[in-house]
Motif scaffolding. Structure first.
Motif, mmCIF file in Angstrom:
data_model
loop_
_atom_site.group_PDB
_atom_site.id
_atom_site.type_symbol
_atom_site.label_atom_id
_atom_site.label_comp_id
_atom_site.label_asym_id
_atom_site.label_seq_id
_atom_site.Cartn_x
_atom_site.Cartn_y
_atom_site.Cartn_z
ATOM 1 N N ASP A 1 -10.832 80.968 -46.942
ATOM 2 C CA ASP A 1 -9.734 80.641 -47.858
ATOM 3 C C ASP A 1 -10.263 80.219 -49.220
ATOM 4 N N ARG A 2 -11.257 79.364 -49.225
ATOM 5 C CA ARG A 2 -11.807 78.881 -50.491
ATOM 6 C C ARG A 2 -12.488 80.019 -51.251
ATOM 7 N N PHE A 3 -13.190 80.867 -50.514
ATOM 8 C CA PHE A 3 -13.861 82.005 -51.142
ATOM 9 C C PHE A 3 -12.837 82.942 -51.787
ATOM 10 N N LEU B 1 -2.374 88.183 -48.721
ATOM 11 C CA LEU B 1 -2.445 89.266 -47.741
ATOM 12 C C LEU B 1 -3.733 89.171 -46.925
ATOM 13 N N LEU B 2 -4.851 88.900 -47.573
ATOM 14 C CA LEU B 2 -6.116 88.752 -46.850
ATOM 15 C C LEU B 2 -6.063 87.554 -45.906
ATOM 16 N N ILE C 1 -4.144 88.584 -42.774
ATOM 17 C CA ILE C 1 -4.986 89.364 -41.864
ATOM 18 C C ILE C 1 -5.935 88.435 -41.117
ATOM 19 N N ALA C 2 -6.505 87.456 -41.818
ATOM 20 C CA ALA C 2 -7.425 86.513 -41.169
ATOM 21 C C ALA C 2 -6.710 85.711 -40.085
ATOM 22 N N LEU C 3 -5.462 85.328 -40.343
ATOM 23 C CA LEU C 3 -4.700 84.584 -39.344
ATOM 24 C C LEU C 3 -4.489 85.420 -38.085
ATOM 25 N N GLU D 1 -11.991 78.183 -38.423
ATOM 26 C CA GLU D 1 -12.194 78.692 -39.775
ATOM 27 C C GLU D 1 -13.294 79.750 -39.808
ATOM 28 N N PHE D 2 -13.131 80.706 -40.732
ATOM 29 C CA PHE D 2 -14.207 81.626 -41.061
ATOM 30 C C PHE D 2 -15.050 81.014 -42.180
#
Length: 342
Positions: free
Chosen positions: A15-17, A35-36, A39-41, A195-196
């Motif tokens: 998210d921060r990135f 949107l990204l 997709i991550a969620l 988190e990623f």
């Protein structure tokens, strides 16, 4: 004890990135970033389902076949539902192309500015034997006016129009790798925090390699040029590495150097892999990482789709290896052209 060691940083979250990178685009309004995140969620939810698939009876065949005529797995259906729901609820996407649906999917978000092409769960038949699988996605800006449902012209764009593309690999660790046209970055999922975290910044693929990946079980149906190229790989001492999950094979070669091939064959003259939601996405990523992608003669991202589920031959990976494969394919094309004119 050094106080700094008591609170080491955990790293940069996805998210921060994404938020930081949004600042690189002076006209960005946040829709693509959201949107990204959507997709991550969905990826986190699918990752959870995959990890417990053997415990709650969601592995195995579902009982239906998808538009490709392939037997659907239960997790194919689950992943498709999760990604469609996340993209619909996010509000940024007007239309979705999915491997699992014959027609384009209207989200009801008529003001949505983006179209997503997605293979929700690539290689899902490998789930039962605990082999790495993946998700592949490609993002385009819609070309039809907002205020209406997405149109066919929104879905049938060449790969050069992609604004972002990525894949997720569900393996020993879960990783999301994506590009927005400014390099390729990889994020590893930390399940205890949900988190990623940025783990592979600015991925570059080697210019050459010593791995070739293709299903040699189809060798009886290869063209003479393809057979000759495989013989060349063996003469060079390359290692054959083929998992049978596109994302897993591609990911390994992206990091280590190599070439992945799914060629045209006598039984599948158009190839097997789908242009819109498999080949274009990975082609965008590999080019941003310094590699190359081709159908054996032409750049993958310049191929013009005629249908949402079009297939194409696929040569992707280290530049030198792909160019050598193209040399072999060109010899066959030249010979065939000469024969036709004689």
């Amino acid at each position: 004890m050094d106080h700094n060691k008591l609170a080491l940083p955990v790293g940069t979250t996805l998210d921060r990135f994404i938020m930081r990178k949004q600042e690189d685009f002076p006209y960005a309004t946040g829709e693509l970033s959201q949107l990204l995140r959507d997709i991550a969620l969905a990826t986190k939810i699918v990752n959870r389902e995959i990890n417990r698939s053997g415990l709650i009876d969601i592995a195995g065949a579902y009982g239906n076949r998808n538009v490709q005529g392939e037997e659907q797995q239960k997790l194919d259906v689950i992943a498709n539902i999760r990604f469609i729901r996340a993209l619909r609820n996010g509000g940024e996407v007007c239309t979705i192309i999915s491997e699992e649906d014959e027609e384009m999917i209207q989200t009801g978000n008529v003001q949505g500015k983006y179209v997503v092409a997605i293979d929700p769960l690539d290689g899902s038949s490998n789930i039962d034997v605990n082999v790495s699988i993946g998700t592949i996605f490609s993002i385009y800006r819609r070309v039809s006016p907002t205020g209406n449902e997405g149109a066919e012209q929104d879905c049938l764009q060449s790969g050069t129009n992609q604004v972002a593309a990525g894949y997720v690999i569900y393996g020993p660790s879960t990783m999301m790798v994506y590009t927005t046209g400014n390099g390729v970055n990889g994020f590893t999922y930390e399940p205890s925090l949900g988190e990623f975290f940025l783990s592979h910044p600015q991925i570059t693929t080697p210019k050459t390699g010593a791995i070739y990946s293709l299903n040699e079980g189809n060798s009886d149906h290869f063209s003479e040029a393809m057979t000759a190229y495989v013989a060349h790989c063996k003469q060079q001492g390359y290692s054959a590495r083929y998992i049978g999950s596109l994302v897993a094979d591609f990911h390994r070669n992206l990091l280590k150097g190599g070439i992945y091939i799914y060629p045209a064959t006598k039984t599948a003259p158009s190839g097997k892999l789908r242009l819109m939601y498999e080949c274009n996405a990975l082609a965008f990523i590999v080019e941003q990482a310094g590699g190359k992608s081709s159908d054996g003669r032409s750049r993958t991202m310049e191929l013009e789709p005629k249908g949402m589920h079009d297939r194409c031959p696929f040569f992707i990976g280290s530049t030198e290896l792909v160019e050598k494969a193209e040399e072999f394919m060109a010899r066959e094309y030249t010979a065939a052209t000469a024969a036709a004119l004689s």
